[in-house]
Design an enzyme around this catalytic site. Structure first.
Site, PDB file in Angstrom:
ATOM      1  N   ASP A  84       0.852  -1.198   0.000  1.00 35.74           N
ATOM      2  CA  ASP A  84       0.000   0.000   0.000  1.00 35.74           C
ATOM      3  C   ASP A  84       0.892   1.254   0.000  1.00 35.74           C
ATOM      4  OD1 ASP A  84      -2.367   1.446   0.203  1.00 35.74           O
ATOM      5  OD2 ASP A  84      -2.482   1.258   2.388  1.00 35.74           O
ATOM      6  N   HIS A  85       0.647   2.168  -0.913  1.00 35.81           N
ATOM      7  CA  HIS A  85       1.424   3.418  -1.015  1.00 35.81           C
ATOM      8  C   HIS A  85       2.930   3.165  -1.019  1.00 35.81           C
ATOM      9  CE1 HIS A  85      -2.019   6.059  -0.749  1.00 35.81           C
ATOM     10  NE2 HIS A  85      -2.495   5.280   0.199  1.00 35.81           N
ATOM     11  N   GLU A 135      -1.152   6.035  -8.579  1.00 32.51           N
ATOM     12  CA  GLU A 135      -1.990   7.085  -7.990  1.00 32.51           C
ATOM     13  C   GLU A 135      -1.799   8.429  -8.689  1.00 32.51           C
ATOM     14  OE1 GLU A 135      -2.483   7.239  -3.690  1.00 32.51           O
ATOM     15  OE2 GLU A 135      -2.398   9.428  -3.713  1.00 32.51           O
ATOM     16  N   HIS A 207      -9.460   4.941  -1.868  1.00 32.86           N
ATOM     17  CA  HIS A 207      -8.749   4.886  -0.577  1.00 32.86           C
ATOM     18  C   HIS A 207      -9.611   5.567   0.483  1.00 32.86           C
ATOM     19  CE1 HIS A 207      -4.483   3.665  -1.607  1.00 32.86           C
ATOM     20  NE2 HIS A 207      -5.101   3.646  -2.773  1.00 32.86           N
ATOM     21  N   GLY A 208      -9.194   5.444   1.735  1.00 31.60           N
ATOM     22  CA  GLY A 208      -9.911   6.146   2.810  1.00 31.60           C
ATOM     23  C   GLY A 208     -11.314   5.610   3.002  1.00 31.60           C
ATOM     24  N   THR A 210     -12.730   4.111   5.374  1.00 31.54           N
ATOM     25  CA  THR A 210     -13.305   4.260   6.713  1.00 31.54           C
ATOM     26  C   THR A 210     -14.238   5.461   6.784  1.00 31.54           C
ATOM     27  OG1 THR A 210     -11.383   3.281   7.769  1.00 31.54           O
ATOM     28  CG2 THR A 210     -12.713   4.755   9.146  1.00 31.54           C
ATOM     29  N   VAL A 230      -9.718  -0.204   3.310  1.00 33.33           N
ATOM     30  CA  VAL A 230     -10.189   0.041   4.674  1.00 33.33           C
ATOM     31  C   VAL A 230      -9.054  -0.287   5.643  1.00 33.33           C
ATOM     32  CG1 VAL A 230     -11.858  -0.650   6.449  1.00 33.33           C
ATOM     33  CG2 VAL A 230     -12.561  -0.556   4.041  1.00 33.33           C
ATOM     34  N   ASN A 231      -8.736   0.663   6.469  1.00 32.27           N
ATOM     35  CA  ASN A 231      -7.684   0.432   7.457  1.00 32.27           C
ATOM     36  C   ASN A 231      -8.147   0.873   8.852  1.00 32.27           C
ATOM     37  OD1 ASN A 231      -5.289   0.090   8.818  1.00 32.27           O
ATOM     38  ND2 ASN A 231      -4.132   1.608   7.684  1.00 32.27           N
TER      39      ASN A 231
HETATM   40  P1  13P Z   1      -8.690   4.366   6.012  1.00 26.04           P
HETATM   41  O1  13P Z   1      -7.685   4.160   7.097  1.00 26.04           O
HETATM   42  O2  13P Z   1      -9.268   5.720   6.049  1.00 26.04           O
HETATM   43  O3  13P Z   1      -9.720   3.287   5.999  1.00 26.04           O
HETATM   44  O4  13P Z   1      -7.909   4.294   4.629  1.00 26.04           O
HETATM   45  C1  13P Z   1      -7.300   3.096   4.224  1.00 26.04           C
HETATM   46  C2  13P Z   1      -6.507   3.276   2.986  1.00 26.04           C
HETATM   47  O5  13P Z   1      -6.849   4.029   2.105  1.00 26.04           O
HETATM   48  C3  13P Z   1      -5.281   2.475   2.830  1.00 26.04           C
HETATM   49  O6  13P Z   1      -4.490   2.937   1.806  1.00 26.04           O
END
Ligand code: 13P
EC number: 4.1.2.13
Length: 287
Positions: A84-85, A135, A207-208, A210, A230-231
């Site tokens: 990731d990234h 990205e 991404h993001g 959550t 989701v993280n």
């Molecule tokens: P969140 O932590 O906001 O769910 O984002 C996860 C993410 O985009 C991982 O790259």
């Protein structure tokens, strides 16, 4: 066996659902996500940030853990292990260790340099049969030291990157890592629509994940999003369940201090969160 994310994402893009990328932090996270995917017959992507990789002792440890778990838990649904990234060097290291999918995040470079480096990554990942995420624009907020201003991606630049032959494209559309602020303007659907129109049938990545409201998730999927990351949400679920266990004094009862008991409520909370997301994303029974 780990697989590239290519087939699962093409199927999701065509079938108008999304595959979840759930970021892992340790054994409990990995086991919870793999078991939930298997129980729900869903494809899944395990996401690993460079910070989490360092925490888990490096890419080789992670590859060993995931491969071992897949074998011993009889996981037969498609699983991709995804950086990731990733930085340029991180991508090389994760590939060498046996990751099956790579994100090279060149979004902080000028577009020409992003294109040049992503072009090299397309070649390297293709040689190994791995999937590649790139990205454009950026994801707001911070994740494991990766900070973004949240620029909304330019559809013309997205097309330039998609045309290089990447498997999937993360485009900034007002999404943010971590919790969304009260005054968040929401996802930029006009931009998403234009990006989807300009990038052919390249699966898009949100991404993001959550805290994005359900209706927005569904609309994003209808506009070409086929992978949702989701993280933080799993971290919050784990934290809340662990807090409850300790506040109820359960760690003080009998052998409640045993880590297998102490970490179990958090483990179950991650499972429940992942299942909920798989239902929302529509990936259940799509293995
Ligand atoms: P969140 O932590 O906001 O769910 O984002 C996860 C993410 O985009 C991982 O790259």
């Amino acid at each position: 066996m780990l697989v590239s994310a290519k087939d699962m994402l093409q199927k999701a893009y065509e079938g108008k659902y999304a595959v979840g990328q759930f970021n892992i932090n340790n054994l409990e996270w990995t086991k919870a996500i793999l078991l939930t995917a298997q129980e729900n017959n869903s494809p899944v992507i395990l996401g690993v940030s460079e910070g989490a990789a360092k925490y888990m002792c490096g890419y080789e440890t992670i590859v060993g853990m995931v491969n071992g778990m897949m074998k011993e838990l009889n996981i037969t649904v498609p699983v991709a292990l995804h950086l990731d990234h990733g930085s340029y060097q991180g991508a090389l290291d994760a590939m060498a260790a046996g990751f099956s999918s790579i994100m090279f995040d060149g979004s902080h470079y000028a577009i020409e340099e992003n294109i040049a480096k992503t072009t090299e990554m397309v070649k390297l990942t293709a040689e190994k049969g791995l999937s590649l995420e790139a990205e454009v624009g950026s994801i707001g907020g911070e994740e494991d030291g990766v900070v973004g201003k949240g620029e909304v991606a330019d559809p013309a630049e997205c097309k330039q990157i998609a045309d290089l032959g990447v498997t999937m494209l993360a485009a900034g559309i007002g999404n943010i890592h971590g919790k969304y602020p009260e005054n968040w303007a929401g996802l930029a659907f006009d931009a998403l629509e234009a990006i989807n129109a300009s990038t052919g049938n390249t699966p898009l990545v949100l991404h993001g994940g959550t805290g994005i409201p359900e209706e927005m998730i569904k609309k994003a999927i209808s506009l070409g999003v086929a992978k949702i990351n989701v993280n933080t949400e799993c971290q919050l679920a784990f934290q809340e369940a662990t807090r409850k266990y300790i506040e109820a004094g359960k760690d003080l009862e009998g052998k409640g201090f045993d880590p297998r008991k102490l970490l179990n409520p958090g483990f179950e909370a991650i499972k429940a969160t992942v299942k909920e997301k798989m239902e929302l994303f529509g990936s259940i029974n799509k293995a």
